[in-house]
Design an enzyme around this catalytic site. Structure first.
Site, PDB file in Angstrom:
ATOM      1  CB  SER A  81     -47.718   8.674 -43.670  1.00  0.00           C
ATOM      2  OG  SER A  81     -49.037   8.212 -43.739  1.00  0.00           O
ATOM      3  CG  ASP A 114     -52.635   9.659 -43.496  1.00  0.00           C
ATOM      4  OD1 ASP A 114     -53.274  10.530 -44.125  1.00  0.00           O
ATOM      5  OD2 ASP A 114     -51.772   8.945 -44.036  1.00  0.00           O
ATOM      6  CG  ASP A 125     -49.436  12.029 -46.193  1.00  0.00           C
ATOM      7  OD1 ASP A 125     -49.989  11.199 -45.452  1.00  0.00           O
ATOM      8  OD2 ASP A 125     -48.989  11.722 -47.307  1.00  0.00           O
ATOM      9  CG  ASP A 133     -51.609   9.383 -48.203  1.00  0.00           C
ATOM     10  OD1 ASP A 133     -51.811   9.234 -46.979  1.00  0.00           O
ATOM     11  OD2 ASP A 133     -50.666   8.825 -48.808  1.00  0.00           O
TER      12      ASP A 133
END
Length: 476
Positions: free
Chosen positions: A103, A240, A242, A244
């Site tokens: 992340s 961010d 990734d 999500d």
């Protein structure tokens, strides 16, 4: 085997790359697959694998695939793609998935996010996975087939949104996309253009940048302010690592709070029940268009559990966290178009909902926010803290009233206490200060609410300074 830096937190398993890559990853994935076998949730023994753009993710993805093959599974390599795109495909095919991502945490760290065929793993799954000690040692198995690459997963994720939003939903909008190293950097440009926006890519980086959508890096704040002050954009959007969790700045370059972005998404979609952690601001309870607000601990597993309860009660549900990640609990019909529920954090839905809402109402983003009368809140973190000292700090705040009053003496002491997740204190001045240790990084988070933006900024600085002093004293 459980190296000290590797542990489950609010967003899957995370730790240092040196502790994760190689055999540790293979063992963790083997445990996950053996757990699914014990539950009878193997689907057709296919595992989807995805990754973000940090430097170690390709190597760790190879380890994930090798673990699947050792247990006789077929691995489908989706390559670099957003976590919600992988989750969507996992649900579509009814097969499990593993996303290699850390992340927003620094590049020397990474992690694994696990998905069952029916969605994210729960806390009970984590406990069961931890109990499996030797996933490969009890029986010989025929090796699984060679992995198969599939680069179509992202396009199906994009189609989810181009089918729901009108083709001209963003006509006339001028959007900057802060690309940095988010895995969605090209996806964002593509979708926004397909919906009619004029798009300018900004700040693309070849090296991984730990962009946090909640505790903002000073350099990100400065860049967004500078781009906003140019007058070229109606909004600047990002995500961010990734993808999500969204990051959105208004036409002036001011960053929207994640919980306010989630609240505007609920308003646009017409959903009347919000499930959100205790770290989201009290603006939730003040929103007149909501029928119900359900509070949880921090972390998508807790939000999903809360949404499950709300759905069982027949409510129309959306979940989100203070960091902006939105989980769609109910399917939505709007303007004759349909979108299915997706109970995992997603950056794209709130970004598109906000921008479409602004075009629909012919209002700038800042006005959409102002109309909510959201009050003043702020958050940040202390990084690389001694977590033993951090836990002592939280424990002493929970149990010692005199200590609480001394720590927050600058704000009139403490009048009320909430220990649902960390320590949330209402002060003698009517403000709130909430300390919470991160679940997957050596960080102490601080969230504040105050009567004005200026007071919130000052309160956050004072709260962080107080915590820093106490941690130093407790670590001696």
């Amino acid at each position: 085997m459980s190296p000290s830096s590797l542990k489950f937190g609010t967003s899957g398993l995370r730790g240092l790359v040196v502790d994760l890559e190689g055999e540790p990853t293979r063992l963790w994935v083997g445990r996950f697959l053996r757990h699914l076998e014990a539950r009878g949730q193997t689907g057709d023994r296919t595992l989807l694998v995805g990754r973000d753009l940090r430097s170690s993710s390709p190597r760790i993805s190879t380890d994930v695939i090798e673990a699947a093959r050792r247990l006789g599974w077929q691995a489908i390599d989706g390559g670099a793609l957003p976590t919600p795109a992988l989750a969507l495909e996992s649900l579509r095919r009814a097969v499990p998935a593993v996303m290699v991502t850390g992340s927003h945490i620094p590049d020397d760290r990474n992690g694994l996010k696990f998905y069952r065929p029916d969605g994210e793993i729960e806390k009970a799954d984590e406990a069961a996975i931890l109990e499996i000690t030797d996933p490969f040692g009890d029986a010989e198995r025929q090796a699984g087939p060679a992995p198969v690459a599939d680069d179509t997963l992202t396009e199906r994720y994009v189609a989810r949104y181009t089918a729901f939003f009108k083709p001209a939903a963003l006509n006339g909008a001028r959007i900057g996309v802060y690309q940095h190293s988010t895995v969605a950097r090209d996806v964002l440009v593509d979708v926004l253009k397909r919906l009619g926006a004029s798009v300018e890519p900004l700040g693309r980086s070849d090296a991984f940048l730990p962009v946090d959508t909640e505790a903002h890096r000073p350099e990100d704040v400065a860049a967004l302010r500078a781009w906003g002050s140019s007058g070229r954009f109606d909004a600047i959007v990002s995500a961010d690592g990734d993808a999500d969790r969204p990051l959105v700045a208004d036409e002036t370059g001011s960053i929207l709070r994640g919980d306010i972005l989630g609240l505007l998404t609920a308003q646009y979609l017409g959903l009347t029940t919000v499930v959100t952690p205790v770290t989201s601001s009290s603006a939730m309870e003040k929103a007149p268009f909501l029928r119900s607000v359900r509070r949880t601990r921090v972390g998508s597993p807790f939000v999903i559990a809360g949404m499950t309860d709300a759905l069982a009660d027949g409510e129309e549900v959306i979940g989100f966290e203070a960091n902006g990640g939105v989980l769609l609990g109910s399917p939505v019909e709007r303007d004759g178009r349909h979108i299915e529920a997706l109970q995992t954090r997603d950056a794209l839905l709130p970004i598109l909902s906000l921008l479409a809402y602004g075009r629909e109402r012919s209002l700038p983003v800042s006005r959409l926010v102002a109309d909510l009368k959201p009050g003043a809140a702020a958050s940040d973190r202390l990084a690389e803290v001694d977590m033993v000292a951090a836990r002592r700090f939280i424990a002493q705040l929970e149990t010692d009233a005199a200590y609480r009053d001394r720590v927050l003496a600058f704000e009139g002491g403490v009048e009320a206490l909430d220990t649902a997740d960390g320590v949330r204190m209402t002060t003698g001045n009517g403000s709130t200060v909430h300390y919470r240790p991160s679940g997957n990084a050596p960080e102490l988070r601080c969230y504040v609410e105050a009567a004005s933006p200026e007071h919130a900024v000052a309160l956050l600085a004072a709260g962080l300074d107080a915590a820093r002093r106490e941690l130093q004293a407790l670590a001696r």
